[in-house]
Design a protein around this motif. Sequence first.
Motif, PDB file in Angstrom:
ATOM      1  N   ALA A   1       0.836  -1.200   0.000  1.00 39.79           N
ATOM      2  CA  ALA A   1       0.000   0.000   0.000  1.00 39.79           C
ATOM      3  C   ALA A   1       0.871   1.251   0.000  1.00 39.79           C
ATOM      4  CB  ALA A   1      -0.922   0.006   1.212  1.00 39.79           C
ATOM      5  N   SER A   2       0.411   2.260  -0.721  1.00 44.43           N
ATOM      6  CA  SER A   2       1.132   3.521  -0.830  1.00 44.43           C
ATOM      7  C   SER A   2       0.562   4.563   0.119  1.00 44.43           C
ATOM      8  CB  SER A   2       1.039   4.078  -2.254  1.00 44.43           C
ATOM      9  OG  SER A   2       1.615   3.216  -3.186  1.00 44.43           O
ATOM     10  N   VAL A   3       1.377   5.538   0.434  1.00 42.24           N
ATOM     11  CA  VAL A   3       0.906   6.791   1.018  1.00 42.24           C
ATOM     12  C   VAL A   3       0.761   7.758  -0.150  1.00 42.24           C
ATOM     13  CG1 VAL A   3       1.427   8.702   2.576  1.00 42.24           C
ATOM     14  CG2 VAL A   3       2.035   6.364   3.226  1.00 42.24           C
ATOM     15  N   MET A   4      -0.411   8.362  -0.290  1.00 43.53           N
ATOM     16  CA  MET A   4      -0.701   9.207  -1.436  1.00 43.53           C
ATOM     17  C   MET A   4      -0.723  10.684  -1.034  1.00 43.53           C
ATOM     18  SD  MET A   4      -1.040   6.831  -3.706  1.00 43.53           S
ATOM     19  CE  MET A   4      -1.536   7.874  -5.101  1.00 43.53           C
ATOM     20  N   THR A   5      -0.346  11.536  -1.966  1.00 44.31           N
ATOM     21  CA  THR A   5      -0.508  12.984  -1.793  1.00 44.31           C
ATOM     22  C   THR A   5      -0.984  13.570  -3.109  1.00 44.31           C
ATOM     23  OG1 THR A   5       0.563  15.062  -1.159  1.00 44.31           O
ATOM     24  CG2 THR A   5       1.927  13.452  -2.331  1.00 44.31           C
ATOM     25  N   PHE A   6      -1.724  14.635  -3.034  1.00 47.18           N
ATOM     26  CA  PHE A   6      -2.285  15.268  -4.227  1.00 47.18           C
ATOM     27  C   PHE A   6      -3.078  14.254  -5.050  1.00 47.18           C
ATOM     28  CE2 PHE A   6      -1.841  17.871  -8.235  1.00 47.18           C
ATOM     29  CZ  PHE A   6      -2.550  18.963  -7.758  1.00 47.18           C
ATOM     30  N   ASP A   7      -3.636  13.255  -4.372  1.00 48.69           N
ATOM     31  CA  ASP A   7      -4.476  12.198  -4.921  1.00 48.69           C
ATOM     32  C   ASP A   7      -3.747  11.220  -5.847  1.00 48.69           C
ATOM     33  OD1 ASP A   7      -6.625  13.139  -3.513  1.00 48.69           O
ATOM     34  OD2 ASP A   7      -7.668  14.019  -5.226  1.00 48.69           O
ATOM     35  N   SER A   8      -2.797  11.703  -6.655  1.00 52.37           N
ATOM     36  CA  SER A   8      -2.193  10.843  -7.675  1.00 52.37           C
ATOM     37  C   SER A   8      -0.693  10.672  -7.542  1.00 52.37           C
ATOM     38  CB  SER A   8      -2.499  11.405  -9.073  1.00 52.37           C
ATOM     39  OG  SER A   8      -1.999  12.717  -9.194  1.00 52.37           O
ATOM     40  N   ARG A   9      -0.066  11.297  -6.531  1.00 52.17           N
ATOM     41  CA  ARG A   9       1.372  11.149  -6.338  1.00 52.17           C
ATOM     42  C   ARG A   9       1.600  10.197  -5.169  1.00 52.17           C
ATOM     43  NH1 ARG A   9       3.333  15.748  -9.108  1.00 52.17           N
ATOM     44  NH2 ARG A   9       1.682  16.307 -10.566  1.00 52.17           N
ATOM     45  N   ALA A  10       2.491   9.247  -5.352  1.00 46.26           N
ATOM     46  CA  ALA A  10       2.605   8.146  -4.396  1.00 46.26           C
ATOM     47  C   ALA A  10       3.987   8.038  -3.770  1.00 46.26           C
ATOM     48  CB  ALA A  10       2.270   6.825  -5.080  1.00 46.26           C
ATOM     49  N   PHE A  11       4.024   7.935  -2.434  1.00 40.91           N
ATOM     50  CA  PHE A  11       5.172   7.343  -1.751  1.00 40.91           C
ATOM     51  C   PHE A  11       4.942   5.843  -1.911  1.00 40.91           C
ATOM     52  CE2 PHE A  11       4.450  11.421   0.328  1.00 40.91           C
ATOM     53  CZ  PHE A  11       5.726  11.969   0.385  1.00 40.91           C
ATOM     54  N   GLY A  12       5.484   5.304  -3.035  1.00 40.96           N
ATOM     55  CA  GLY A  12       4.950   4.062  -3.550  1.00 40.96           C
ATOM     56  C   GLY A  12       5.546   2.777  -3.037  1.00 40.96           C
ATOM     57  N   ARG A  13       6.863   2.637  -3.090  1.00 40.97           N
ATOM     58  CA  ARG A  13       7.450   1.324  -2.897  1.00 40.97           C
ATOM     59  C   ARG A  13       7.628   0.986  -1.422  1.00 40.97           C
ATOM     60  NH1 ARG A  13       9.968  -1.811  -7.202  1.00 40.97           N
ATOM     61  NH2 ARG A  13       8.046  -2.815  -6.558  1.00 40.97           N
ATOM     62  N   GLY A  14       7.361  -0.275  -1.099  1.00 38.44           N
ATOM     63  CA  GLY A  14       7.693  -0.757   0.238  1.00 38.44           C
ATOM     64  C   GLY A  14       6.556  -0.838   1.225  1.00 38.44           C
ATOM     65  N   GLY A  15       5.370  -0.305   0.909  1.00 37.67           N
ATOM     66  CA  GLY A  15       4.213  -0.529   1.761  1.00 37.67           C
ATOM     67  C   GLY A  15       4.051   0.391   2.952  1.00 37.67           C
ATOM     68  N   LEU A  16       4.576   1.625   2.871  1.00 36.82           N
ATOM     69  CA  LEU A  16       4.442   2.521   4.024  1.00 36.82           C
ATOM     70  C   LEU A  16       2.995   2.957   4.238  1.00 36.82           C
ATOM     71  CD1 LEU A  16       7.691   4.676   3.795  1.00 36.82           C
ATOM     72  CD2 LEU A  16       7.237   2.613   5.130  1.00 36.82           C
ATOM     73  N   GLY A  17       2.142   2.813   3.209  1.00 36.71           N
ATOM     74  CA  GLY A  17       0.715   3.053   3.419  1.00 36.71           C
ATOM     75  C   GLY A  17       0.128   2.085   4.429  1.00 36.71           C
ATOM     76  N   ALA A  18       0.611   0.849   4.428  1.00 36.62           N
ATOM     77  CA  ALA A  18       0.150  -0.138   5.403  1.00 36.62           C
ATOM     78  C   ALA A  18       0.675   0.174   6.802  1.00 36.62           C
ATOM     79  CB  ALA A  18       0.574  -1.536   4.983  1.00 36.62           C
ATOM     80  N   VAL A  19       1.832   0.828   6.890  1.00 35.17           N
ATOM     81  CA  VAL A  19       2.348   1.252   8.200  1.00 35.17           C
ATOM     82  C   VAL A  19       1.399   2.275   8.816  1.00 35.17           C
ATOM     83  CG1 VAL A  19       4.244   2.395   9.408  1.00 35.17           C
ATOM     84  CG2 VAL A  19       4.733   0.713   7.617  1.00 35.17           C
ATOM     85  N   LEU A  20       0.978   3.268   8.025  1.00 31.42           N
ATOM     86  CA  LEU A  20       0.012   4.235   8.548  1.00 31.42           C
ATOM     87  C   LEU A  20      -1.318   3.547   8.840  1.00 31.42           C
ATOM     88  CD1 LEU A  20       0.512   7.601   6.621  1.00 31.42           C
ATOM     89  CD2 LEU A  20       1.702   6.688   8.613  1.00 31.42           C
ATOM     90  N   GLY A  21      -1.702   2.596   7.985  1.00 34.72           N
ATOM     91  CA  GLY A  21      -2.932   1.865   8.240  1.00 34.72           C
ATOM     92  C   GLY A  21      -2.889   1.122   9.555  1.00 34.72           C
ATOM     93  N   ALA A  22      -1.757   0.497   9.854  1.00 37.82           N
ATOM     94  CA  ALA A  22      -1.608  -0.223  11.118  1.00 37.82           C
ATOM     95  C   ALA A  22      -1.684   0.718  12.310  1.00 37.82           C
ATOM     96  CB  ALA A  22      -0.288  -0.988  11.130  1.00 37.82           C
ATOM     97  N   LYS A  23      -1.266   1.957  12.099  1.00 40.47           N
ATOM     98  CA  LYS A  23      -1.326   2.954  13.166  1.00 40.47           C
ATOM     99  C   LYS A  23      -2.694   3.626  13.246  1.00 40.47           C
ATOM    100  CE  LYS A  23       3.623   3.895  13.154  1.00 40.47           C
ATOM    101  NZ  LYS A  23       3.779   3.256  14.488  1.00 40.47           N
ATOM    102  N   ASN A  24      -3.601   3.249  12.352  1.00 40.73           N
ATOM    103  CA  ASN A  24      -4.952   3.798  12.283  1.00 40.73           C
ATOM    104  C   ASN A  24      -4.925   5.293  11.938  1.00 40.73           C
ATOM    105  OD1 ASN A  24      -7.466   2.645  12.227  1.00 40.73           O
ATOM    106  ND2 ASN A  24      -7.673   2.442  14.447  1.00 40.73           N
ATOM    107  N   VAL A  25      -3.981   5.666  11.086  1.00 44.55           N
ATOM    108  CA  VAL A  25      -3.890   7.051  10.618  1.00 44.55           C
ATOM    109  C   VAL A  25      -4.393   7.095   9.185  1.00 44.55           C
ATOM    110  CG1 VAL A  25      -2.333   8.955  10.048  1.00 44.55           C
ATOM    111  CG2 VAL A  25      -1.967   7.612  12.139  1.00 44.55           C
TER     112      VAL A  25
END
Length: 554
Positions: free
Chosen positions: A173-197
Amino acid sequence: MLHATGPLLTVDVGERTATETTIDDLLESYVGGRAAATALAHERIPFDADPFGPENRAYLSTGPLQQSQMSFTGRMNMTGLSPLTDGLVSTNAGGYLSRNFVSTGISVLEIAGESDELLAVHVTDQGVEFEEVPELEGATVPETSDYVAAEHDLGAEHCIAVGPAGENLVRFASVMTFDSRAFGRGGLGAVLGAKNVKCVTFDGDVEPPLEIPNPPEMDVHREAAQSDDQMRRQGTTGGTEFINENFSLPTRYFEEYEFEHAADIGGDAVEEKKYKKGACSACAYACKLPTRDEESGVETEGPEFETVYSFGSCQGVGDIVDVMKANELCDTLGMDTISAGVTVAAYLKSEDEFGNAELAQEITERIAYREGVGDALAEGVDRVHDELGVDNYTVKGMEFAAHDGRVLHGQGLSYAVANRGADHMYAGMLSLEYSGELDPEGTLGKAETLVEEENAAAFRDTGVVCAFGGDYVTDDRLEALFDADHEKLMDVGAETVRLERHFNNQRGFGRDADDLPYEIPDLEDAIEEYYAARGWPEGTVPDETIEPNAPSAD
């Protein structure tokens, strides 16, 4: 040496606290961006942390050039312990976030802990607000941006967010900004998800007391505005057909090296769908790709080359509109297009369904929600390949980028030894081999060049400078901008790579982690040359060479 300014802001989402720490000494040594975040992560994330646990931390960081108005500087870095690779990972994204981040007065944001409720965190120059947002559970990235705009009068350029994929702990999972720009590789979106952010916003009026030398800044900006590069018209897709015809465009989950429909998903096809210019903050180069298909109604930004490969050739899909649909789906749901596309390609292979774009899009959505087979695929190829009965095309758990190490042997070596796995941005060997500056055949004798490229990439992500600005932000201009000789800048890059390697060593990454799932010439000997060039016996960094340079989390 020029460096970022401002404190570290630690936000503990479990305790609902926000604490500022002065890190001037660290910034003087590590400049900002990836280097500063890596030093903090090395010191403050326990070596035995669970990527999904509260002890993991996510760092969002800026470099000194984000305090300027120079082209190629509209980017930021994000660092944390990856759920995909189980090692330290850094990734960066463009867009318009960086100037709004800087306006809060901080240099690094650290997100720690784990919330019991879904949160939006609002960072300003006046403090931090924690907002419980149960109504955003399952919201897409654009729906989250719409909420922030309606409730807080802030646009998507002020926000990072995760989609359903992040909430559901999809490992890529990615962390997204400006809807279409991604902190893409490695799954840091799941890290925020695990933190409930669910999202973090940034807004303020701080103007950092920093002056960037005017001649390099203005020269870069003017040359970027006057450039007639193909990149400005077609983004990274401009080389699709050249790569397909002269090297390799991995096709049908790496079964083939050439895709017969490359022209239908390449640069010209993308340019035909481009309907306006797109850029990142303060950048005159404007190489982004807002695209639209009138018949289907799909509108997205991109696809870039990596998505053309992952949702195109790798899946046997030869229609640019289908690739555009997949690109938009990943942005909306918050997933890295490379890992998602390659994982779906592995599934298509297992089902003998190459070319079935409709099924590919259905499976992509099921991954984000972990529905049915999507639950297993959300773990990534490394963890699901046995179940699918396909080869494990990953390094350190990360799915391969498009640039094929089977024909670009220096790039193959780079994939094998890179701390974050099969990622094309970790070093620039591919560009040297595509151009003929470096013979793509063979691995021996390339280690010194690889070390130089890794160090340069690490400093680029520290500055922070866009990778596409290399022809404009030249070595001599870097020296002028940062008021330091090139060797000193590269030392910062080398230290960053060393800290990453040491962190991963402590998590059990040893000599056997540096490998490829395919054979290329003399790989073992080339890896030994790389270790020698780095001064790492057997790929490990001796503990006695690591001196803590970051403040402790305690």
